[in-house]
Design an enzyme around this catalytic site. Sequence first.
Site, PDB file in Angstrom:
ATOM      1  N   CYS A   1      13.194   4.664  53.591  1.00 32.13           N
ATOM      2  CA  CYS A   1      14.583   4.580  54.055  1.00 32.13           C
ATOM      3  C   CYS A   1      15.168   5.945  54.410  1.00 32.13           C
ATOM      4  CB  CYS A   1      15.449   3.891  53.011  1.00 32.13           C
ATOM      5  SG  CYS A   1      15.783   4.923  51.573  1.00 32.13           S
TER       6      CYS A   1
ATOM      7  N   CYS B   1      12.820   9.831  51.459  1.00 33.15           N
ATOM      8  CA  CYS B   1      12.057   8.612  51.153  1.00 33.15           C
ATOM      9  C   CYS B   1      11.272   8.179  52.396  1.00 33.15           C
ATOM     10  CB  CYS B   1      13.031   7.509  50.731  1.00 33.15           C
ATOM     11  SG  CYS B   1      12.262   5.893  50.628  1.00 33.15           S
TER      12      CYS B   1
ATOM     13  N   LYS C   1     -22.922   1.949  21.177  1.00 33.67           N
ATOM     14  CA  LYS C   1     -22.900   3.401  21.329  1.00 33.67           C
ATOM     15  C   LYS C   1     -21.456   3.818  21.553  1.00 33.67           C
ATOM     16  CE  LYS C   1     -25.130   7.282  23.543  1.00 33.67           C
ATOM     17  NZ  LYS C   1     -23.966   8.085  23.853  1.00 33.67           N
TER      18      LYS C   1
ATOM     19  N   GLU D   1     -27.076  -1.097  17.751  1.00 31.33           N
ATOM     20  CA  GLU D   1     -25.702  -0.681  17.436  1.00 31.33           C
ATOM     21  C   GLU D   1     -24.947  -0.406  18.721  1.00 31.33           C
ATOM     22  OE1 GLU D   1     -26.232   2.938  15.241  1.00 31.33           O
ATOM     23  OE2 GLU D   1     -27.422   1.938  13.710  1.00 31.33           O
TER      24      GLU D   1
ATOM     25  N   CYS E   1      17.493   0.963  50.267  1.00 32.01           N
ATOM     26  CA  CYS E   1      16.086   1.207  50.611  1.00 32.01           C
ATOM     27  C   CYS E   1      15.335  -0.116  50.635  1.00 32.01           C
ATOM     28  CB  CYS E   1      15.478   2.153  49.584  1.00 32.01           C
ATOM     29  SG  CYS E   1      13.721   2.405  49.819  1.00 32.01           S
TER      30      CYS E   1
ATOM     31  N   ARG F   1     -21.230  18.579  16.099  1.00 31.39           N
ATOM     32  CA  ARG F   1     -22.647  18.660  16.434  1.00 31.39           C
ATOM     33  C   ARG F   1     -22.987  20.029  17.021  1.00 31.39           C
ATOM     34  NH1 ARG F   1     -25.414  17.503  21.167  1.00 31.39           N
ATOM     35  NH2 ARG F   1     -27.603  17.026  20.816  1.00 31.39           N
TER      36      ARG F   1
ATOM     37  N   TYR G   1       0.841  -1.201   0.000  1.00 30.49           N
ATOM     38  CA  TYR G   1       0.000   0.000   0.000  1.00 30.49           C
ATOM     39  C   TYR G   1       0.880   1.257   0.000  1.00 30.49           C
ATOM     40  CZ  TYR G   1      -3.441   3.454   1.431  1.00 30.49           C
ATOM     41  OH  TYR G   1      -4.244   4.566   1.485  1.00 30.49           O
ATOM     42  N   ASP G   2       1.890   1.237   0.870  1.00 29.11           N
ATOM     43  CA  ASP G   2       2.794   2.395   0.959  1.00 29.11           C
ATOM     44  C   ASP G   2       3.483   2.654  -0.377  1.00 29.11           C
ATOM     45  OD1 ASP G   2       2.066   2.612   3.540  1.00 29.11           O
ATOM     46  OD2 ASP G   2       3.879   1.700   4.379  1.00 29.11           O
TER      47      ASP G   2
ATOM     48  N   ASP H   1     -18.129   5.992  22.100  1.00 27.16           N
ATOM     49  CA  ASP H   1     -17.849   7.097  23.005  1.00 27.16           C
ATOM     50  C   ASP H   1     -16.852   8.060  22.355  1.00 27.16           C
ATOM     51  OD1 ASP H   1     -18.141   8.541  25.227  1.00 27.16           O
ATOM     52  OD2 ASP H   1     -17.007   7.218  26.554  1.00 27.16           O
TER      53      ASP H   1
ATOM     54  N   GLU I   1     -19.651   8.895  14.368  1.00 22.12           N
ATOM     55  CA  GLU I   1     -18.938   9.225  15.602  1.00 22.12           C
ATOM     56  C   GLU I   1     -17.442   9.116  15.338  1.00 22.12           C
ATOM     57  OE1 GLU I   1     -20.984   9.956  18.060  1.00 22.12           O
ATOM     58  OE2 GLU I   1     -19.955   9.666  19.974  1.00 22.12           O
TER      59      GLU I   1
ATOM     60  N   LYS J   1     -32.688   1.308  17.616  1.00 18.34           N
ATOM     61  CA  LYS J   1     -33.421   2.216  16.735  1.00 18.34           C
ATOM     62  C   LYS J   1     -34.528   1.420  16.045  1.00 18.34           C
ATOM     63  CE  LYS J   1     -29.158   4.753  15.828  1.00 18.34           C
ATOM     64  NZ  LYS J   1     -28.063   5.074  14.903  1.00 18.34           N
TER      65      LYS J   1
ATOM     66  N   TYR K   1     -23.306   6.058  11.413  1.00 17.23           N
ATOM     67  CA  TYR K   1     -24.512   5.403  11.913  1.00 17.23           C
ATOM     68  C   TYR K   1     -25.816   6.031  11.432  1.00 17.23           C
ATOM     69  CZ  TYR K   1     -23.656   9.012  15.447  1.00 17.23           C
ATOM     70  OH  TYR K   1     -23.388  10.183  16.074  1.00 17.23           O
TER      71      TYR K   1
ATOM     72  N   CYS L   1      13.642   7.752  44.940  1.00 15.82           N
ATOM     73  CA  CYS L   1      14.412   7.633  46.177  1.00 15.82           C
ATOM     74  C   CYS L   1      15.840   7.331  45.765  1.00 15.82           C
ATOM     75  CB  CYS L   1      13.856   6.482  47.011  1.00 15.82           C
ATOM     76  SG  CYS L   1      15.032   5.798  48.182  1.00 15.82           S
TER      77      CYS L   1
ATOM     78  N   LYS M   1     -27.443   2.608  28.352  1.00 13.94           N
ATOM     79  CA  LYS M   1     -26.080   2.878  28.817  1.00 13.94           C
ATOM     80  C   LYS M   1     -25.557   1.773  29.739  1.00 13.94           C
ATOM     81  CE  LYS M   1     -24.432   6.786  28.475  1.00 13.94           C
ATOM     82  NZ  LYS M   1     -24.815   8.178  28.541  1.00 13.94           N
TER      83      LYS M   1
HETATM   84  S1  IVH Z   1     -27.857   7.990  16.686  1.00  9.23           S
HETATM   85  C1  IVH Z   1     -31.247  10.792  16.424  1.00  9.23           C
HETATM   86  N1  IVH Z   1     -26.139   6.012  16.960  1.00  9.23           N
HETATM   87  O1  IVH Z   1     -24.646   9.437  21.048  1.00  9.23           O
HETATM   88  C2  IVH Z   1     -30.145   9.855  16.547  1.00  9.23           C
HETATM   89  N2  IVH Z   1     -25.715   8.026  18.130  1.00  9.23           N
HETATM   90  O2  IVH Z   1     -26.596  10.607  22.919  1.00  9.23           O
HETATM   91  C3  IVH Z   1     -28.930  10.428  17.149  1.00  9.23           C
HETATM   92  N3  IVH Z   1     -23.653   8.012  19.439  1.00  9.23           N
HETATM   93  O3  IVH Z   1     -24.903  12.602  19.568  1.00  9.23           O
HETATM   94  C4  IVH Z   1     -27.705   9.681  17.097  1.00  9.23           C
HETATM   95  N4  IVH Z   1     -23.042   5.972  18.913  1.00  9.23           N
HETATM   96  O4  IVH Z   1     -22.685  11.313  19.361  1.00  9.23           O
HETATM   97  C5  IVH Z   1     -26.452   7.269  17.306  1.00  9.23           C
HETATM   98  N5  IVH Z   1     -24.709   4.183  17.094  1.00  9.23           N
HETATM   99  C6  IVH Z   1     -25.017   5.443  17.431  1.00  9.23           C
HETATM  100  C7  IVH Z   1     -24.204   6.213  18.291  1.00  9.23           C
HETATM  101  C8  IVH Z   1     -24.592   7.502  18.618  1.00  9.23           C
HETATM  102  C9  IVH Z   1     -22.720   7.062  19.593  1.00  9.23           C
HETATM  103  C10 IVH Z   1     -23.622   9.331  20.096  1.00  9.23           C
HETATM  104  C11 IVH Z   1     -23.799  10.502  19.164  1.00  9.23           C
HETATM  105  C12 IVH Z   1     -25.029  11.232  19.653  1.00  9.23           C
HETATM  106  C13 IVH Z   1     -25.100  10.768  21.078  1.00  9.23           C
HETATM  107  C14 IVH Z   1     -26.532  10.823  21.550  1.00  9.23           C
END
Ligand code: IVH
Length: 673
Positions: A414, A411, A118, A116, A435, A139, A38-39, A120, A176, A293, A228, A429, A317
């Site tokens: 000692c 320390c 979630k 899905e 020690c 956002r 690839y490189d 972070d 995300e 969803k 997503y 130390c 959560k």
């Molecule tokens: S859907 C209307 N899907 O969570 C739908 N959000 O608390 C809005 N996030 O602002 C988002 N993983 O930053 C969705 N699989 C996922 C997500 C996700 C992380 C975050 C996203 C959103 C926040 C909402």
Amino acid sequence: MTTIEIRSKEIEKLRHNINEHNYRYYVLDDPIITDAEYDALYKKLKEIETAHPELVTVDSPTQRVGAKPLKAFAEVKHVVPMLSLDNAFSDEDVEAFDQRVKDRLKIHHEIEYACEPKLDGLAVSIIYKNGMLVKAATRGDGETGEDITENIRTIAMVPLHLRGDDCPTLLEVRGEVYMSKKGFMKLNAEAEKKGEKIFVNPRNAAAGSLRQLDSRITASRPLEIFCYGIGVVEGTPLPNTHAGILECLKKWGFRVSSDTRVVKGAADCLAYYHAIEKKREGLSFEIDGVVYKVNSIAEQSKLGFVSRAPRWAIAHKFPSEEVTTIVEDVEFQVGRTGAITPVARLKPVFVHGVTISNATLHNLDEIRRKDIHIGDTVVVRRAGDVIPEVVMVIKDKRPSSAKKIHLPHKCPVCHSEIEQLEDEAIARCSGGLFCSAQRKEAIKHFAARRAMDIEGLGDKLIDQLVDQALIENPADLYALTLDQLANLDRMGEKSAQNILDALESSKKSTLARFIFALGIREVGEATAKNLAKHYADLKPLFSATVEELQTIQDIGPVVAHHIATFFSEKHNQKVIDELLKAGIHWEKIQKSSNELPLAGKTFVLTGTLKTLTRDAAKEKLESLGAKVAGSVSNKTHYVVVGEDAGSKLDKAKALGVPVMDEDEFIRFLQKSV
Ligand code: IVH
């Protein structure tokens, strides 16, 4: 054709190939070329573009290195607001959500949900016009975000243009941006070395990296993305389910989590939650829950929104691993190399079945940066097995009696001077092996499983032995008598004899283990193995120079200096001499590994072996020149199967890889020596 036309065609082909390989790598997770290949493609493209700057286009894969720094971010108004999600924290919350959905839709059968992870990180919106990436935004407050187009362009897994012929004329993708756990650790390790800002967690690191006015800095940060959802779309009909839309996104070149699932009803949502929770620790990135969803887009439309969140989705959560408590005191611990680590004694708090009463504060710089005082209320975070950490201070709750934390001058164990070099964050130390704390730690390290593996010689026992002046250094262990051991707390004759037996059997070791056991600063197992492989004997190490050491794999100037200093010290020479006199020995290593009997053979170990540990089996195989791999592939020569072997055995059978049980393996080893 003119030269320019030929070059232009070549460029087009290279870009196409690079984009396809990118797609296979990031989206399909199925690369067909090596990184080096690839490189080479990338380098070739770069060369032609440098010779013909007029042929460079904004969507060329070479245009991801960042642009000139901005003075400020421009504002971007979102055409479709970027909503947030309501949270569920329990099974009941999820069941109530499902019931609300059913009631509103007046549906009695089970609802189909797209589930899905979630992620972070932070939400972004990316806009493509006629297939080309034209704008990206954070956002912000959901209505208006910041223009981070240049920064988003630097993320290799974000396509600069869409794949395929049936793509929309206008598309807003939502996803995300996050930093992997590994990327975060590496970034922080580098920052610490350079004395730069350390990030609290991967999410802060991702946010800090993405919101850089200088996108060249963003380009240097290990950012990743999962997509997503969709905001606006024009010019192509979309599938009528969320899962279908995710498939479409994939087809257009976006990275979508491979852990998305379509399920029916609340019970299956909960099963998904538990399955992901199990996987969580092993994922390469942080997630803080899962999202359910409603899968049907028609049903989503019927459900609509309340205030800032859709009625058709909810975030389930994971329980928080962060808690607040009070710093009652700070103590200073002395490590094996004298490093002084401040440790916060906390008012005990109970989190997920464990009581947290200590948290590491790392060093004084960290204490100053986080502005931690004794008496402060702090947020403490526990992640997996790692030592809890203080994330931040809740300043509003600081009592007037709060006390600043000072590094002691002497320390605590000692009473030797504490030294702090100007360019080092760590204070040490200066007592060295005078020690007793350092002595204890050095002996514990020596006896550890991965070092000399002295079974039964635990921390408490070593503390007693040092405190009662029965031992001062590792060599003294081998002079201990049955009486001395039997008279210690919680010991009897039988356990004393077990320790003596363990000491005896530890004498037969390997050179790599012995070097590691010596506890030379910054010499871990891998470096010890490299040293053993390079020198094949201990003697040459005593006269090895810093320059010579640096020719060995992975050894830089600092480690080389630590090794040379260690072996030049009289005290260390004496201890090593005594250890060898006590009978520690190892099999001689044959220098050239390709002459070894199992050279070129790859083994996979699975299940529990009865007569030897997996580590011991691995070591034995490696000493015979074999490689030990973690997973079975068609490159595996043998799979060794212990009790309760799982999927690796199935894979071996499927691929027709020869399988040996433990008895066959032992016989095989005996034959191979
Ligand atoms: S859907 C209307 N899907 O969570 C739908 N959000 O608390 C809005 N996030 O602002 C988002 N993983 O930053 C969705 N699989 C996922 C997500 C996700 C992380 C975050 C996203 C959103 C926040 C909402």
